[in-house]
Design a protein around this motif. Structure first.
Motif, PDB file in Angstrom:
ATOM      1  N   TYR A 167       0.826  -1.215   0.000  1.00 17.52           N
ATOM      2  CA  TYR A 167       0.000   0.000   0.000  1.00 17.52           C
ATOM      3  C   TYR A 167       0.858   1.263   0.000  1.00 17.52           C
ATOM      4  CZ  TYR A 167      -3.221   3.607   1.554  1.00 17.52           C
ATOM      5  OH  TYR A 167      -3.943   4.766   1.650  1.00 17.52           O
ATOM      6  N   GLN A 175       4.601   3.808  -8.617  1.00 15.28           N
ATOM      7  CA  GLN A 175       3.798   3.199  -9.674  1.00 15.28           C
ATOM      8  C   GLN A 175       3.656   1.687  -9.488  1.00 15.28           C
ATOM      9  OE1 GLN A 175       7.130   4.363 -12.421  1.00 15.28           O
ATOM     10  NE2 GLN A 175       6.349   2.642 -13.626  1.00 15.28           N
ATOM     11  N   ALA A 178       1.164   0.997  -6.619  1.00 12.84           N
ATOM     12  CA  ALA A 178      -0.176   1.287  -7.139  1.00 12.84           C
ATOM     13  C   ALA A 178      -0.650   0.181  -8.073  1.00 12.84           C
ATOM     14  CB  ALA A 178      -0.180   2.630  -7.860  1.00 12.84           C
ATOM     15  N   LEU A 179       0.268  -0.360  -8.879  1.00 15.11           N
ATOM     16  CA  LEU A 179      -0.111  -1.441  -9.793  1.00 15.11           C
ATOM     17  C   LEU A 179      -0.501  -2.690  -9.023  1.00 15.11           C
ATOM     18  CD1 LEU A 179      -0.418  -2.692 -12.575  1.00 15.11           C
ATOM     19  CD2 LEU A 179       2.073  -3.095 -12.608  1.00 15.11           C
ATOM     20  N   ASP A 182      -3.907  -2.171  -7.564  1.00 18.15           N
ATOM     21  CA  ASP A 182      -4.908  -2.246  -8.634  1.00 18.15           C
ATOM     22  C   ASP A 182      -5.211  -3.694  -8.999  1.00 18.15           C
ATOM     23  OD1 ASP A 182      -6.502  -1.058 -10.916  1.00 18.15           O
ATOM     24  OD2 ASP A 182      -5.035  -2.221 -12.046  1.00 18.15           O
ATOM     25  N   ILE A 183      -4.178  -4.520  -9.105  1.00 24.62           N
ATOM     26  CA  ILE A 183      -4.393  -5.931  -9.432  1.00 24.62           C
ATOM     27  C   ILE A 183      -5.170  -6.620  -8.310  1.00 24.62           C
ATOM     28  CG2 ILE A 183      -3.235  -8.150  -9.783  1.00 24.62           C
ATOM     29  CD1 ILE A 183      -0.980  -6.595 -11.187  1.00 24.62           C
ATOM     30  N   LYS A 185      -7.250  -5.303  -6.254  1.00 29.26           N
ATOM     31  CA  LYS A 185      -8.633  -4.816  -6.267  1.00 29.26           C
ATOM     32  C   LYS A 185      -9.499  -5.561  -7.275  1.00 29.26           C
ATOM     33  CE  LYS A 185      -7.956   0.046  -4.892  1.00 29.26           C
ATOM     34  NZ  LYS A 185      -7.980   1.449  -5.379  1.00 29.26           N
ATOM     35  N   ARG A 186      -8.877  -6.172  -8.259  1.00 22.91           N
ATOM     36  CA  ARG A 186      -9.620  -6.858  -9.319  1.00 22.91           C
ATOM     37  C   ARG A 186      -9.872  -8.329  -8.989  1.00 22.91           C
ATOM     38  NH1 ARG A 186      -5.552  -4.688 -13.793  1.00 22.91           N
ATOM     39  NH2 ARG A 186      -6.686  -5.998 -15.264  1.00 22.91           N
ATOM     40  N   ILE A 202     -14.602  -1.540  -1.620  1.00 25.36           N
ATOM     41  CA  ILE A 202     -13.335  -1.856  -2.281  1.00 25.36           C
ATOM     42  C   ILE A 202     -12.447  -2.628  -1.317  1.00 25.36           C
ATOM     43  CG2 ILE A 202     -11.270  -0.926  -3.371  1.00 25.36           C
ATOM     44  CD1 ILE A 202     -12.925   1.503  -4.192  1.00 25.36           C
ATOM     45  N   ALA A 204      -8.902  -4.830  -1.710  1.00 25.22           N
ATOM     46  CA  ALA A 204      -7.805  -5.338  -2.526  1.00 25.22           C
ATOM     47  C   ALA A 204      -7.240  -6.554  -1.803  1.00 25.22           C
ATOM     48  CB  ALA A 204      -6.748  -4.252  -2.704  1.00 25.22           C
TER      49      ALA A 204
END
Length: 261
Positions: A167, A175, A178-179, A182-183, A185-186, A202, A204
């Motif tokens: 985090y 970056q 953050a990536l 993002d992964i 979170k999906r 949300i 992650a």
């Protein structure tokens, strides 16, 4: 978090097996811990350390997320995932393999990444980060290795620390943290911590499952800020009991923390 601890312990009081929980308020650093250092078979939670090591090597210029690997027949293993169902010798980038490893817990993608980043590299990085009980000893679906004692292991304290480091992008350019978030979170496996939560919540997260083992952990985003939450279980008589109980814990934690907001 005394009231939340009481609520969670009430749920666990009638549960069999072993349980470990760590919850951290990222804003205040307040923690709730129940058996935080108890060690468990990592199951697919070990895929989070692999993800971090991949991003570390990419950030260091050792690898590129656009590099492609061929998913040959020998690379395909059973269990979770989709690669075993796709056409022979399909080419996937490291980025795509990382996404499949997390969002579908794809075991074939995971094994390809283990080979590419190196098992020793994962372990060395986790030790350097302060994860004292997390170790990658075998590939996914290598049950013979597990039977001989080469099992992947982790604990809730380690995983909570790793999610915090992801985090905050600790040791990496922003970056890459953050990536990874993002992964995570999906994530498409939603049968445990997020099961009873509102659809817009949300989380992650990453899950793990083996016979008698059920885990879930990640970063829960609330209006007042994020919380790290990790729930690990082992020695379960039936896996569905662990799945249902972790889902209940997710609901209790969410409702309690949301009320506090």
């Amino acid at each position: 978090m005394k009231e939340l601890r009481h609520k969670v312990q009430s749920v666990l009081s009638g549960a069999g097996g072993r349980w470990s929980i760590v919850i951290i308020n990222q804003a205040t650093r307040e923690r709730l811990e129940i058996n935080p250092a108890m060690v468990f078979p990592a199951a697919s939670m070990i895929k989070v350390p692999i993800l971090y090591e991949l991003m570390r090597q990419v950030a260091a210029g050792q690898l590129s997320l656009d590099e492609s690997l061929i998913v040959a027949g020998a690379s395909r293993v059973g269990g979770a995932g989709i690669l075993q169902e796709l056409r022979p010798d399909i080419a996937m980038t490291l980025r795509e393999l990382a996404i499949l490893m997390i969002v579908l817990s794809d075991n074939s993608a995971t094994n390809l990444l283990i080979e590419r980043v190196g098992m020793n590299a994962v372990n060395q990085t986790m030790t350097a980060l302060g994860l004292t009980s997390t170790v990658l000893r075998r590939r996914m679906m290598d049950f013979e290795a597990a039977r001989t004692g080469r099992e992947n292991e982790t604990c809730a304290t380690d995983l909570a620390l790793l999610f915090e480091l992801i985090y905050t992008s600790h040791g990496l350019p922003d970056q890459y943290g953050a990536l990874m978030v993002d992964i995570l979170k999906r994530q498409q496996i939603r049968d445990k911590l997020p099961f009873y939560l509102p659809e817009e919540t949300i989380l992650a997260n990453k899950t793990g499952t083996l016979p008698g083992v059920e885990h879930d952990g990640g970063i829960l985003f609330l209006p007042g800020g994020p919380y790290i939450i990790c729930v690990l279980s082992g020695d379960l008589t039936f896996n569905y009991q662990g799945i249902q109980l972790i889902a209940r814990i997710g609901k209790i934690v969410y409702e309690h923390l949301y009320e506090e907001e």
